[in-house]
Scaffold this active site. Structure first.
Site: not given
Length: 156
Positions: A52, A54, A82, A85
């Site tokens: 992801h 991040e 999420c 993250c």
């Protein structure tokens, strides 16, 4: 570096990612006015479900600082983190996270989200990380529209 400038960098990076077939997420990390990292989601390119924006940005920022902690760092991410993250941002000890679009926006675009708001994660975990929503939210939500225009988009 102010949050809006940092967010514009994250939006630009997400747009670059979309152009090469990645999903519509970007993240920028700064500390003491210095940009440490600005990355987009790389899940599809790396066949790594943890890539992801991040996580990719945290990895790059840690390489830049040569340390696994980013105390005092601020983060601008185009979408609410999420749970994975959010936990990583907490563990990195960033100070403040600014986000634009929400988990609900990502779910509406077709992403398989866990509907656990980042602020709830912080509260339940008693994290000192500050979370500031709705930074350039319309511009961040527009990334989903841009991504949906691609015939080769991958939803996960």
């Amino acid at each position: 570096m102010d949050p809006e400038s940092l967010m514009y960098m994250a939006i630009e990076k997400a747009t670059e990612g979309i152009a090469i077939g990645q999903s519509p997420f970007g993240c920028a990390v700064s500390s003491h006015g210095e940009l440490l990292a600005c990355e987009h989601n790389n899940v599809v390119a790396t066949t790594d479900c943890t890539a992801h924006a991040e996580i990719v940005a945290l990895r790059a920022a840690c390489r830049t600082t040569n340390h696994f902690l980013l105390e005092g760092a601020i983060v601008a991410t185009t979408c609410e983190p999420c749970p994975m993250c959010m936990a990583a941002l907490h563990w990195a000890r960033v100070e403040t996270i600014y986000f634009g679009a929400t988990i609900a926006d990502a779910a509406a675009a077709g992403f398989n989200e866990l509907h656990i708001p980042a602020n709830q994660m912080l509260k339940l975990g008693e994290s000192p990380v500050r979370l500031i929503p709705q930074i350039l939210a319309d511009e961040c939500r527009e990334l989903f529209s841009l991504w949906k225009q691609r015939d080769d988009r991958v939803v996960y």
